[in-house]
Design an enzyme around this catalytic site. Structure first.
Site, PDB file in Angstrom:
ATOM      1  N   CYS A  52       0.925  -1.027   0.035  1.00 55.10           N
ATOM      2  CA  CYS A  52       0.019  -0.039  -0.071  1.00 55.10           C
ATOM      3  C   CYS A  52       1.040   1.422  -0.102  1.00 55.10           C
ATOM      4  O   CYS A  52       2.166   1.255  -0.028  1.00 55.10           O
ATOM      5  CB  CYS A  52      -1.036  -0.012   1.204  1.00 55.10           C
ATOM      6  SG  CYS A  52      -0.088   0.033   2.769  1.00 55.10           S
ATOM      7  N   CYS A  90       3.318   1.680   2.948  1.00 55.56           N
ATOM      8  CA  CYS A  90       4.494   0.961   2.621  1.00 55.56           C
ATOM      9  C   CYS A  90       5.314   1.698   2.069  1.00 55.56           C
ATOM     10  O   CYS A  90       6.799   1.825   2.361  1.00 55.56           O
ATOM     11  CB  CYS A  90       4.392  -0.370   1.989  1.00 55.56           C
ATOM     12  SG  CYS A  90       3.134  -1.374   2.756  1.00 55.56           S
ATOM     13  N   CYS A 128      44.258 -21.373   3.158  1.00 55.17           N
ATOM     14  CA  CYS A 128      44.382 -20.789   4.600  1.00 55.17           C
ATOM     15  C   CYS A 128      43.515 -19.549   4.797  1.00 55.17           C
ATOM     16  O   CYS A 128      42.772 -18.898   3.578  1.00 55.17           O
ATOM     17  CB  CYS A 128      45.851 -20.361   4.829  1.00 55.17           C
ATOM     18  SG  CYS A 128      46.520 -19.112   3.685  1.00 55.17           S
ATOM     19  N   ASP A 158       6.660 -17.498  25.203  1.00 54.85           N
ATOM     20  CA  ASP A 158       5.499 -17.229  24.752  1.00 54.85           C
ATOM     21  C   ASP A 158       4.525 -18.327  25.200  1.00 54.85           C
ATOM     22  O   ASP A 158       4.860 -19.426  25.392  1.00 54.85           O
ATOM     23  CB  ASP A 158       5.124 -17.032  23.318  1.00 54.85           C
ATOM     24  CG  ASP A 158       3.483 -16.744  23.090  1.00 54.85           C
ATOM     25  OD1 ASP A 158       3.075 -15.670  23.585  1.00 54.85           O
ATOM     26  OD2 ASP A 158       3.133 -17.429  22.173  1.00 54.85           O
ATOM     27  N   ASP A 196       5.689 -19.107  18.420  1.00 54.05           N
ATOM     28  CA  ASP A 196       5.189 -19.750  17.215  1.00 54.05           C
ATOM     29  C   ASP A 196       4.281 -19.069  16.459  1.00 54.05           C
ATOM     30  O   ASP A 196       4.044 -19.671  15.382  1.00 54.05           O
ATOM     31  CB  ASP A 196       4.580 -21.073  18.054  1.00 54.05           C
ATOM     32  CG  ASP A 196       3.116 -21.007  18.594  1.00 54.05           C
ATOM     33  OD1 ASP A 196       2.850 -19.874  19.123  1.00 54.05           O
ATOM     34  OD2 ASP A 196       2.395 -21.907  18.419  1.00 54.05           O
ATOM     35  N   ASP A 232       4.173 -13.225  17.263  1.00 57.59           N
ATOM     36  CA  ASP A 232       5.390 -13.409  18.055  1.00 57.59           C
ATOM     37  C   ASP A 232       6.658 -12.832  17.078  1.00 57.59           C
ATOM     38  O   ASP A 232       7.763 -12.734  17.698  1.00 57.59           O
ATOM     39  CB  ASP A 232       5.862 -14.911  18.580  1.00 57.59           C
ATOM     40  CG  ASP A 232       4.840 -15.345  19.358  1.00 57.59           C
ATOM     41  OD1 ASP A 232       4.306 -14.615  20.050  1.00 57.59           O
ATOM     42  OD2 ASP A 232       4.422 -16.391  19.324  1.00 57.59           O
TER      43      ASP A 232
END
Length: 898
Positions: A79, A82, A147, A566, A783, A787
């Site tokens: 939108c 954004c 190396c 949570d 989850d 979150d």
């Protein structure tokens, strides 16, 4: 200082009388009068004057020489808001002169000063705003790396390439991971950049089949071992003739005869240098052409100097002081033999560090039995298409991901989740490719195939993590950039010191010590110390169902002080279940937290009848608590009736007629509204609520009948996992949107002390930030979609693998199994890996810190001891083998408690 565009006066930013905004830049004025002139005609003071002023906030001057304009693809914009957010983030980035974003094209057009900002700054600004830049990532195999200095050289070459945002080179996997803008460069240009640094670009080994990669590694090992055998066979006679005074049949020979023999050994040693050690000289020449130096430079200089000195000493002995015209062909032959042997052993040991990837890729089924055109046929798993119906019989592997359409079985998912017990699967359940079907047969529809399967994504995540760098590696990279030049300078100073003030024969001593310094220095051990341990640690996590996204997450996890959990879906199962049925005048607990007893026989007749009536009422309700009651009745074998005259009362409950009985189910307000006398049920309801359950009153035909309670029950292993986290010295905190009473009830069940209750989803990240403000390193476990911001805010985000893709994407560590035990295990793996890395780095630094001074002759004035170049070569060869072997010790890691 800033400049007033009207009068040209330079003023302090804070002392400005007025400020205006123009094209995303702040313009400052010395007085209101100048500001008024500007307001009257801003265009007059547009580009011409503002170019002189520049941006006080970004430091860029629009239109100034050297500015670069790029197109940056932006993902996730939906939108106008954004667009404004991304534009603001880009304009506030120091060095950006102008930024505009096009929503339709999903592109940002940015003009910036490359002397002030770079592409990584711009993509980071986009990321901070909550969006992603559309960059491409490529993995490139690199040949000829030996190396840490090689790593630094290649990374600098790649990062200086136009369009490259990040470049990380891993010595353990011999691969480069490059993030770039496809609009500005392509894979061919990146490969050319690698080759411009003097190395060869090749297909990455991670894209090859395990068998093919193992074959290529075995072939390289055999080649190196053949080179060692050839060098060792030549080195034996060369060593014998190098010390004629100790060999009976040689010590009687004349000087002239010895010179002839030495000349022959010199010719014999030449193919050792050209074939067995040819890659050292080619590598050194390539590094020289690109104005750099690496391990090849040290070996080539040391052995080359020994061979050339020996040749001149034999051919022109009169040029040397008395007693110094001695050959050192043995140094060239033996050192080459030992170093090549070290490389062969190192290659063999490195092959073992990537076994986790091989194990994962080896899990894939080779064929699949599908139904096409009504016929069963076996096809290679690569040819399975989305939508195909696949048949799996007992004992067979599930070939791809899908959903069961017919049949049921128990499926062993331990190879991916670490869960030892088979999982019951029925129609509608998802199955994961590479898991093992145990008992029944079933048909499923393929939903993800090829690179989209869970196994392919896990392999890709593990590969990327193994190719990443831990922050501790930055120190090594800085040291490695100066290491080889510093060793060469030390070798020159050593030669000069011995030649000027050393004992006779000075030239011999000077040459031997300088060559020893060059040979003993080992940048390989430094370069391998971190990536080898990281590869094994990440692989070990994958074997346990823990996907670690990168080295930074691995290093940070071992330093965590607090873990925020949570509640819903993390500590608890995330779905409500029936827990209690209480009939007025008696009590019977169906569910004794945290385990559910589903046996139908555990309910007596009054309780079964009350549950039947309540579930029948809720049968048509869409509320999740209603679904829990209905499911609870079904699992207990209770047949339900169809409700009549169903009525939902918002915020109160439901009313319906079941088998001629008017049944009311709801909260206290509902019972008061209906005028139902509850007797002693209120006390019972309060007790249930204190236990974190949701009680619902049931009334039949206007009289109180009892209580039905549901709750989001605690996972079976949550309490044990939380105790394991505490045992690791971590503070464990629960965060939830539930009320304080429910949160405290759950906390008591699992043994937690600190609870953050009634936290809105958008405030979770803020609560994590507050914990960080206390000076703590914080991990967050969640989850759900809500979150994701908190997972991103935390120092380390842990996502439960059974959760949403958004949460997993925002996390640093993913727990496939969905158990909190994985968090404790991830922290243990992190601690073990970092301990191993520190051991490797300590060994590598101490080896070089002690070895180089001893090689330079530090002990000679005190003890008369001088290190032989042969011993130096052996020490150098086996120091890197020791590092890799120590990293492989991690493969025997066992978590606490098994």
């Amino acid at each position: 200082m800033v400049k007033d565009p009207v009068c040209g006066m330079e003023i302090e930013e804070k002392a400005a009388a007025a400020v205006r905004q123009m094209d995303g830049r702040s313009v400052y004025f010395c007085s209101e009068a100048c500001a008024a002139k500007f307001d009257a005609d801003p265009g007059r003071y547009g580009e011409a004057e503002l170019q002189k002023v520049g941006s006080a906030t970004t430091g860029a001057r629009p239109g100034a020489p050297g500015l670069v304009r790029i197109e940056l693809p932006i993902l996730g914009m939906t939108c106008g808001k954004c667009v404004a957010t991304v534009e603001k983030a880009l304009r506030e980035t120091r060095g950006v002169a102008k930024a505009s974003v096009n929503l339709d094209q999903s592109r940002a057009f940015v003009t910036y000063d490359p002397a002030v900002a770079n592409l990584e700054d711009l993509t980071q600004a986009v990321k901070t705003a909550g969006y992603r830049s559309g960059t491409a990532t490529a993995r490139i195999g690199i040949k000829g790396m030996y190396c840490a200095s090689c790593v630094t050289t290649i990374e600098k070459g790649l990062q200086s390439t136009t369009g490259v945002l990040k470049a990380s080179v891993n010595l353990g996997t011999n691969e480069a991971r490059v993030e770039y803008l496809s609009e500005q460069t392509d894979l061919e240009e990146i490969k050319k950049a690698v080759e411009a640094t003097g190395y060869q670009a090749a297909p990455p080994s991670s894209e090859e089949a395990p068998d093919k990669e193992a074959l290529a590694r075995e072939q390289e090992y055999r080649t190196l071992f053949r080179k060692f055998v050839f060098a060792a066979v030549i080195a034996l006679p060369v060593m014998v003739t190098a010390y004629p005074e100790f060999i009976p049949f040689l010590k009687t020979l004349s000087r002239g005869t010895l010179r002839v023999i030495w000349g022959v050994t010199g010719v014999l040693t030449l193919p050792v240098l050209l074939w067995s050690g040819g890659h050292f000289f080619r590598g050194a020449w390539s590094a020289f052409r690109h104005r750099s130096a690496d391990m090849n430079t040290l070996i080539a200089l040391g052995t080359g100097a020994a061979w050339l000195y020996s040749g001149v000493a034999i051919l022109l002995p009169h040029l040397f002081p008395e007693g110094t015209a001695e050959p050192f062909y043995d140094v060239a032959a033996v050192v080459i033999a030992l170093v090549v042997l070290g490389q062969a052993l190192e290659l063999r040991a490195k092959g073992r560090t990537s076994e986790a990837i091989k194990k994962l890729m080896g899990l894939q089924a080779k064929t699949a039995r599908i139904i096409r055109e009504g016929k069963e046929q076996d096809i290679p798993v690569e040819e399975v298409l989305v939508g195909d119906i696949v048949i799996v019989r007992p004992g067979e592997k599930v070939p791809v991901d899908g959903v069961i359409k017919e049949g049921s079985s128990a499926v062993d998912e331990s190879m991916l989740t670490g869960e030892s017990l088979p999982v019951e699967k029925k129609a509608g359940d998802e199955v994961i490719g590479a898991t093992l079907n145990k008992t029944g047969s079933f048909k499923f529809e393929a939903t993800k195939v090829g690179k989209d399967t869970a196994l392919a994504q896990i392999v890709r995540m593990v590969e990327e993590a193994q190719g990443s760098k831990a922050p501790i590696q930055r120190l090594v990279d800085v040291v490695s950039g100066y290491f080889v030049p510093a060793v060469m300078i030390i070798a020159v100073l050593t030669f000069v010191a011995w030649f000027d003030i050393g004992p006779e024969p000075r030239l011999i001593y000077a040459l031997v010590t300088a060559v020893t310094v060059l040979i003993i220095a080992c940048p390989c051990a430094l370069g391998l110390a971190t990536p080898m341990s990281l590869m094994v640690g990440v692989g070990k996590g994958a074997e346990q169902g823990i996907l670690i996204r990168g080295g930074e997450a691995l290093q940070t996890a071992q330093a965590l002080d607090a873990i925020v959990l949570d509640k819903t879906g993390t500590i608890t199962k995330g779905t409500p279940e029936l827990t209690d049925v209480i009939v007025l005048g008696s009590q019977f607990t169906v569910h004794s937290s945290p385990t559910l007893n589903p046996e139908p026989s555990t309910l007596n007749e009054p309780e079964r009848e009350l549950l039947r009536l309540a579930a029948s009422v809720e049968r048509t309700s869409e509320h999740p608590l209603a679904a829990a009651i209905v499911e609870g009745a079904k699992t207990r074998g209770i047949a339900l009736s169809d409700p009549q005259d169903f009525q939902a009362v918002p915020g109160h409950g439901v009313i319906a007629t079941v088998d001629g009985h008017r049944v009311v189910l709801g909260n206290l307000k509902m019972m008061q509204k209906e005028g139902v006398d509850l007797g002693g049920l209120e006390e019972q309801a309060k007790r249930l609520a204190d236990e974190g359950k949701t009680p619902m009153y049931a009334a039949v035909d206007g009289k109180a009948a009892g209580l039905v309670a549901v709750a989001d029950t605690v996972k079976e292993d949550s309490a044990e996992a939380i105790q394991a986290l505490k045992a690791l010295g971590l503070e464990v905190v629960m965060i939830t949107g539930d009320n304080q009473r429910t949160a405290q009830a759950i906390a008591r069940q699992v043994g937690m002390d600190r609870v953050m209750a009634e936290v809105l989803p958008e405030d979770k990240a803020h609560q994590v930030h507050l914990l960080q403000a206390e000076g703590k390193k914080v991990g967050m476990v969640g989850d759900g979609i809500n979150d994701a911001p908190a997972l991103a805010q935390a120092d380390v985000g842990f996502a439960i693998g059974t959760g949403t893709d958004v949460a997993i994407e925002a996390s640093d560590i993913t727990l496939i199994k969905g158990s909190l035990k994985g968090v404790a295990l991830a922290v243990e793996i992190s601690k073990a890996t970092m301990r191993n890395i520190k051991q490797n780095l300590f060994g590598a630094f101490v080896y070089n810190a002690l070895g180089i001074p001893v090689a330079a002759g530090l002990l000679y004035p005190f003890f008369g001891l001088l290190l032989s170049p042969l011993i130096a070569g052996a020490a150098m060869a086996f120091s890197s083998v020791t590092v890799v072997t120590n990293a492989n010790r991690l493969r025997r890691f066992r978590p606490t408690g098994g």
